[in-house]
Design an enzyme around this catalytic site. Structure first.
Site, PDB file in Angstrom:
ATOM      1  N   ASP A 206       0.835  -1.194   0.000  1.00  0.00           N
ATOM      2  CA  ASP A 206       0.000   0.000   0.000  1.00  0.00           C
ATOM      3  C   ASP A 206       0.872   1.247   0.000  1.00  0.00           C
ATOM      4  O   ASP A 206       1.910   1.261  -0.665  1.00  0.00           O
ATOM      5  CB  ASP A 206      -0.952  -0.039   1.205  1.00  0.00           C
ATOM      6  N   HIS A 237      -4.146   5.754   3.547  1.00  0.00           N
ATOM      7  CA  HIS A 237      -4.799   4.517   3.115  1.00  0.00           C
ATOM      8  C   HIS A 237      -4.083   3.282   3.645  1.00  0.00           C
ATOM      9  O   HIS A 237      -4.716   2.357   4.173  1.00  0.00           O
ATOM     10  CB  HIS A 237      -4.850   4.481   1.591  1.00  0.00           C
ATOM     11  N   SER A 402     -11.689  -1.883  -0.874  1.00  0.00           N
ATOM     12  CA  SER A 402     -10.347  -1.804  -0.315  1.00  0.00           C
ATOM     13  C   SER A 402     -10.393  -1.859   1.204  1.00  0.00           C
ATOM     14  O   SER A 402      -9.354  -2.044   1.844  1.00  0.00           O
ATOM     15  CB  SER A 402      -9.656  -0.521  -0.766  1.00  0.00           C
TER      16      SER A 402
END
Length: 1033
Positions: A206, A237, A402
């Protein structure tokens, strides 16, 4: 590929588009932010990835490349330096830059014995914008792509408020969202048993993670693969994803004691390259990672180096979990790598157990046009309004697949720490999740896969796991609605195109194997009318493969009306690691059920042309709507069960039977069909197909064409700009291949023009939107034409203006012929009052210049227009709504325009199924497929055939015990279901012993109760009397 103008845009992008979040320690605030996601994708033409046949040290790789290029006389090249943790480790690829003579260099490299493949380097760049939804007044902010036009339908249709799912309405009852996702899935039950994820290595690919984040206590390693010299997360994120998996504080993760390995594969500017992933994947294999989470994805399943490396990870027992995408509710929008057979693809649901609107839907589209897609996602779990770690501590709520992906990854890490180590193969874990998943009532298999994650049942299944093979789906019931959509919507009948079911084989017996035997056993008395043919993968690897079944009805069932049943036995054989010794095999049963009806009338049968549809990945094929700036790639497959799903349902509601043509027209008996539908075709046509079509129309087949825009000059304006090479990439064709369509329609003296129009108008009482459509250039005088006042969008774009998309635009309009109706063998008239003997034998032609309105999600769908066209094409009756709108102008050249010409220097031949690869013209027409059916071995229908899908009973959390220690013998499974191996059977002596023990226990308990009652009756009163006397004294 390489230096040729191949355009395969790698689109691995983070699936956090339009995410809703609330910062702070609580998620109960009213203000929320949506992350609007814009991205551009390019290939780096000067850089190439060389994949070798094995792993070599850096010096050996350089020697191989140098030797190959030296022999070809190539001197102007350089090796791209890769500064990361894997730079000194053996690798199976290298990245080079070629400055000239690309073709000779690529040919030399591909001829080298140590080189497996040479492909272009890919790059993706994203831009994230935070928008406060409470302050947003523009209609574009909230799902405009589905409530008005198709503007930004992919960017804004994904994720908004945490509570939003299917069934959107302006007012909703507020409901309490559970504080911890771990509590909802009962992770605390396993924590109480000491199962906390300890000893499990979890990789998070990520945006990075801060070392000193207060929520994490077991960050084993952080690595950067971008060259930015930082390991921290600037976007948030990666922090959120890691928190869902392993946070120890506040918003708890599933496996707080798991070892986190953080792979930073995106820059702060959200840029990534294929080679970065390849290096990071190799490093993950070397580190013996157990679980790898990829909350990323894209439509490019043809990025071969990436796809191959994912397979290699699975072969090395890395359990990969990936999000299926946020491109729902459109079908056929699965992202890679979640659409791969070996990867656990995860979709999203809300806390109300309804499929989230943003969650992408199946089917997979790898197999089109000749086959049919596989069932995906594998499972679904909570992905809407989930709490996780924020960037600087505290919690936030996010929504998206996600988010659902790390929920499953964390759950796997948790249960993996409490089961025997030998049970932790990718196949075993996938079987545990899929077989124990709880099916949701209502959603179909392309929405929910096997169902909702059941953590406790999956844990119990893995504790007792015995190596086995299984099938996904575990049965085929073509009558079961809604789950088996779309199969259940259209019955089988004689002479129809085969119905194809694509089964995934999950091989828990070993990493490699094959399909040894497949046998077909129809159930008497009616099963014999069903014919089954099959194809299957040669080698099941890694841990998975496919089995394609084709169902058709024999002539003996032409008049049958009813249900037929049978089953298929599939024997899977597995090998050892060396692929030499066959270790074990297993026979699986796949139950089959189908509805068969008598052959429908020709006038009710329609043929959909899938063979001439081309899309991304492959070449750059643009969207049909030129306003779709943020999602310019046409990648939804143009299939009746993907982006034309709503149209298909409307046709079925009106009694039409729609069959898919996945082969050239010359392989089809067109005399069986009333009309052929050509909707948005991108490919060319074989000369033999044109001749066959002319003959078929003369014999009564009608032709309905929904076209799209094409202009060679405009193609140069619809392009990508490559920042690396500073070159423009031009599409292979327009929204449709109008030059090819004109060649086909020339036999009817019909042609479409090269101007591009858009606008809003009224036709037949319906408000219509014409989204980047073509126009009719020439048409026979006896035909019927319908005009509309539209804006010249093509001229507007080429002059530097912006498309209006506004019904009240003040831009000048043109009276444009958009719809034509033609009786091909004579004067057009209304034949509705004539007898069948007077009807002309030749078919009719209907042409419309825009296909966007037929797609699912169109703001103003024109399904009614297709039904009206069918009314004319099949019955000769011009609907009143169209007759009143018909133009009285008979000039065949109504507006000034030219016939569209094929763009010079185009690369369509590189992706075409019709053109030769060298661009010399049409290739020889392929032979028609003739797959031999399986030999029928009929059997009497067993009673179990009445229930095709025995469910796995959920495990009671109170019934599970302490985790098995490594090396202990797991308990035998007691559940038996379709598509999996039977459990061990007890012997007769064991059964008898069990009954005897129960009987003795019952007798003993009865005797104790009897003796207690007798004792009380005899001595109880005396004891009570003595006690009273004693108290009185």
């Amino acid at each position: 590929m390489g230096s040729t103008h191949c355009i395969k845009f790698f689109t691995l992008y983070l699936l956090l588009k339009n995410i809703t979040c609330t910062q702070g320690n609580s998620c109960n605030g009213t203000a929320s932010e949506r992350i609007e996601y814009e991205y551009t994708t390019d290939i780096v033409r000067s850089e190439y990835i060389i994949t070798f046949t094995g792993y070599y040290m850096k010096a050996s790789r350089e020697n191989y490349v140098s030797a190959a290029l030296k022999n070809a006389g190539i001197k102007n090249w350089t090796m791209v330096t890769r500064e990361n943790r894997a730079k000194d480790l053996p690798s199976d690829f290298e990245v080079i830059t070629l400055n000239d003579n690309h073709k000779a260099a690529l040919d030399a490299l591909r001829d080298h014995p140590a080189v497996r493949r040479v492909t272009a380097q890919r790059q993706v760049q994203r831009t994230i914008k935070y928008i406060n939804e409470d302050d947003c007044q523009s209609p574009e902010c909230l799902y405009a792509g589905w409530r008005q036009f198709r503007r930004r339908s992919r960017v804004l249709n994904s994720l908004r408020k945490p509570h939003e799912n299917d069934g959107y309405s302006s007012r909703k009852l507020l409901r309490t969202v559970p504080r911890q996702i771990t509590s909802v899935l009962k992770a605390d039950v396993l924590w109480s048993l000491g199962v906390t994820g300890e000893g499990i290595k979890v990789a998070v690919f990520d945006t990075g993670l801060s070392r000193n984040h207060p929520h994490f206590g077991h960050i084993r390693e952080r690595t950067d693969w971008t060259g930015e010299k930082t390991l921290d997360d600037a976007l948030g994120h990666g922090t959120f994803v890691a928190g869902v998996i392993a946070s120890k504080a506040d918003c708890l993760g599933f496996a707080p004691d798991a070892e986190l390995h953080i792979f930073r594969v995106f820059t702060d500017n959200q840029v990534s390259y294929t080679s970065w992933f390849l290096d990071a994947f190799n490093y993950a294999i070397m580190k013996k990672i157990d679980v790898l989470n990829l909350s990323i994805g894209g439509p490019d399943f043809m990025d071969h180096p990436f796809v191959d490396k994912v397979w290699e990870l699975t072969a090395n027992k890395v359990i990969m979990v990936s999000a299926i995408g946020n491109d729902g509710p459109l079908y056929g929008t699965l992202n890679n790598p979640a659409d791969q057979m070996d990867v656990i693809g995860v979709g999203g649901i809300g806390f109300d157990d309804r499929i989230a609107k943003f969650s992408s839907r199946g089917m997979t589209t790898w197999e089109l046009p000749h086959g049919y897609g596989r069932m995906k996602p594998d499972i679904v779990t909570y992905g809407s309004g989930v709490r996780g770690s924020s960037l600087n501590g505290g919690c936030r709520s996010l929504s998206g697949t996600s988010v659902a992906s790390p929920v499953v990854a964390g759950a796997i890490a948790l249960l993996a720490s409490g089961v025997p180590r030998q049970n932790l193969t990718p196949a075993a874990v996938k079987q545990a999740l899929c077989i124990t998943a709880r099916r949701l009532q209502g959603p179909n298999m392309f929405e929910q896969g096997h169902g909702k994650l059941d953590l406790i049942s999956a844990y119990q299944f893995l504790r007792e796991y015995e190596p086995q093979a299984s099938l996904s789906p575990p049965y085929i019931d073509l009558t079961e609605c809604q789950y088996m959509w779309p199969y259940c919507t259209q019955p089988l009948y004689y002479s129809g195109q085969p119905t194809i079911a694509n089964i995934t084989i999950i091989n828990g017996l070993g990493v490699a194997g094959n399909v040894k035997h497949v046998t077909w056993h129809p159930h008497l008395p009616n099963g014999l009318i069903l014919s089954v043919s099959m194809e299957h993968i040669d080698i099941i690897w890694p841990y998975s493969g496919w089995l394609a079944l084709r169902f058709s009805v024999l002539e003996s069932g032409a008049d049958f009306d009813g249900i037929v049943e049978g089953h298929i036995n599939v024997t899977v054989e597995s090998f050892d690691v060396s692929f030499r010794q066959k270790t074990r095999n297993m026979t699986l049963m796949l139950p089959i059920r189908a509805r068969v009806i008598p052959v429908p009338l020709r006038s009710r049968r329609l043929l959909w042309d899938q063979f001439h549809s081309l899309r991304y990945p492959g070449g750059y094929f643009p969207r049909d709507d030129l306003r779709a700036k943020h999602d310019p790639l046409d990648w939804h497959a143009d299939h009746i069960h993907t982006n034309f799903r709503d149209m298909y349902l409307r046709l079925r509601e009106h009694g039409y039977y729609v069959e898919v043509m996945g082969s050239p027209l010359t392989c089809i008996n067109t005399s069986l069909y009333g009309a052929l539908l050509l909707v948005d075709p991108e490919d060319e046509y074989f000369p033999e197909e044109m001749a066959a079509l002319k003959k078929a129309v003369d014999s009564g087949l009608s032709l309905i064409v929904f076209a799209d825009w094409y202009n060679a000059s405009l193609l140069r304006h619809v392009k990508f700009y490559d920042e690396n090479t500073r070159q423009w990439w031009i599409p292979e064709t327009g929204g449709a291949n109008i030059p090819a369509l004109n060649d086909l329609l020339s036999i009817f003296q019909v042609a479409l023009g090269d101007r591009v129009f858009e606008g809003t108008f009224t036709l037949g009482g319906h408000t219509m939107y014409y989204a980047s459509g073509t126009h009719i250039h020439s048409f026979p005088e006896h035909g019927v034409l319908v005009n509309a006042q539209l804006v010249d969008q093509g001229q507007q774009i080429m002059s530097g203006g912006k498309p209006s998309g506004n019904a009240k635009s003040n831009l000048p309009t043109v009276d444009v012929p958009i719809l034509g109706l033609l009786q091909t063998d004579g004067e057009t008239k209304d034949y509705s009052n004539d007898t069948m003997d007077k009807l002309p034998k030749a078919g009719r032609l209907v042409v419309y210049g825009d296909s966007s309105c037929l797609e699912s999600g169109a703001g103003r769908p024109c399904h009614w227009l297709l039904l009206a066209a069918l009314q004319y094409a099949l019955g000769g009756h011009v609907p009143t709504s169209l007759k009143e709108a018909a133009s009285k102008h008979r000039d065949v050249h109504i507006i000034p325009s030219e016939l569209p010409q094929r763009a010079e220097g185009g690369r369509l031949h590189a992706y075409s199924r019709v053109l030769a690869a060298d661009g010399s013209g049409p290739r020889p027409i392929p032979e028609c497929e003739d797959i031999s059916p399986l030999v029928a071995s009929p059997v009497q229908a067993p009673p179990a055939a009445r229930t095709l899908a025995p469910r796995h009973h959920p495990t009671d959390p109170r019934s599970i015990g302490a985790p098995e220690t490594e090396g202990t013998e797991p308990a035998p499974r007691a559940w038996r279901g379709a598509g999996v191996a039977p459990a061990k059977q007890r012997s007769d002596s064991e059964e008898h012993s069990s009954y005897s023990n129960r009987a003795l226990m019952f007798i003993a308990i009865s005797a104790i109760i009897y003796c207690t009652v007798i004792f009380w009756k005899r001595y109880g009163r005396k004891m009570k009397r003595r006690k009273l006397i004693s108290l009185a004294t």
